[in-house]
Design an enzyme around this catalytic site. Sequence first.
Site, PDB file in Angstrom:
ATOM      1  CE  LYS A 123     -44.639  10.040 -39.037  1.00 14.55           C
ATOM      2  NZ  LYS A 123     -44.561  11.168 -39.526  1.00 14.55           N
ATOM      3  CE1 TYR A 138     -42.466   9.137 -37.967  1.00 12.07           C
ATOM      4  CE2 TYR A 138     -41.065  11.195 -37.742  1.00 12.07           C
ATOM      5  CZ  TYR A 138     -41.511   9.976 -39.181  1.00 12.07           C
ATOM      6  OH  TYR A 138     -40.997   9.969 -40.022  1.00 12.07           O
TER       7      TYR A 138
END
Length: 298
Positions: A167, A139
């Site tokens: 992400k 992320y």
Amino acid sequence: MTTHRPLFYGSITALITPMNNHGEVDFNALKKLVEYHIVSGTHAIVSVGTTGESATLSIAENVKTILKTLEFADGRIPIIAGTGANATSEAITMTKLLNDSGVAGCLSVVPYYNKPTQEGMYQHFKAIAECTDIPQILYNVPSRTGSDLLPETVGRLSQIANIVGIKEATGDVSRVAKIKQMAGEDFIFLSGDDATGLESMKLGGQGVISVTNNIAAADMAKMCELALAGKFDEAEIINDKLRALHKDLFIESNPIPVKWAAYKLGLVPDPILRLPLTTLSEQAQPKIINALKNAGLL
């Protein structure tokens, strides 16, 4: 166009964590949110990520909330656990506590505040991946962490078998091609920015880990299904309807606006957050109401 479905894809909600007026996690409200997403066609749920206020929950609260989310889902929707921390040892502890839980994956944020080098980030994520068989999603959100996980480092990390995707929340859609070049076409690219999510899917991304999805779940699911089928003109119609929401849900720090919007729509009984986050200011509320009306939600 995506011709096959990867492990994680589509409209994935960065789920809010409902709280009662004592500041405790409201598990009755959480159960209703999980049902809302299942009925609406959401493709997966991230439990206690950034939008779920992971930073102000204890490790015990994080784990309990994830386990309750799994219980409520009952195998009907994949649950991705937010397990990131800025201390590698803490992230490993969280991950190990979930090893036999049945979570579909873990979402692990770039360490925040202490600003590691690229080598430090590599070693951090490598150590986490080596403590588990659970698929790991990186992320990257430099606006919050102060550090940018570069595509070259993502490429190195992609060589670790259970690091399966990222992400990417920079909002820079050029990252799709750069990361695919470094990590390979099978490496899962999930946008972490609603405003550019559809554009990233046009360029080869497989989905969006979405804030907007919390309150417009059916629309986001439909938009992503259309995009995955290569029907981008139809997907754009839905995205246009949600454009004001994508922007205005960040009028104050996330998840302040989306939690208030969920309250306004009756999805949660209270808009309460834990300090240092406070409820949406009165001056910002009309803008959120207008965005909800533009999206056809009010």
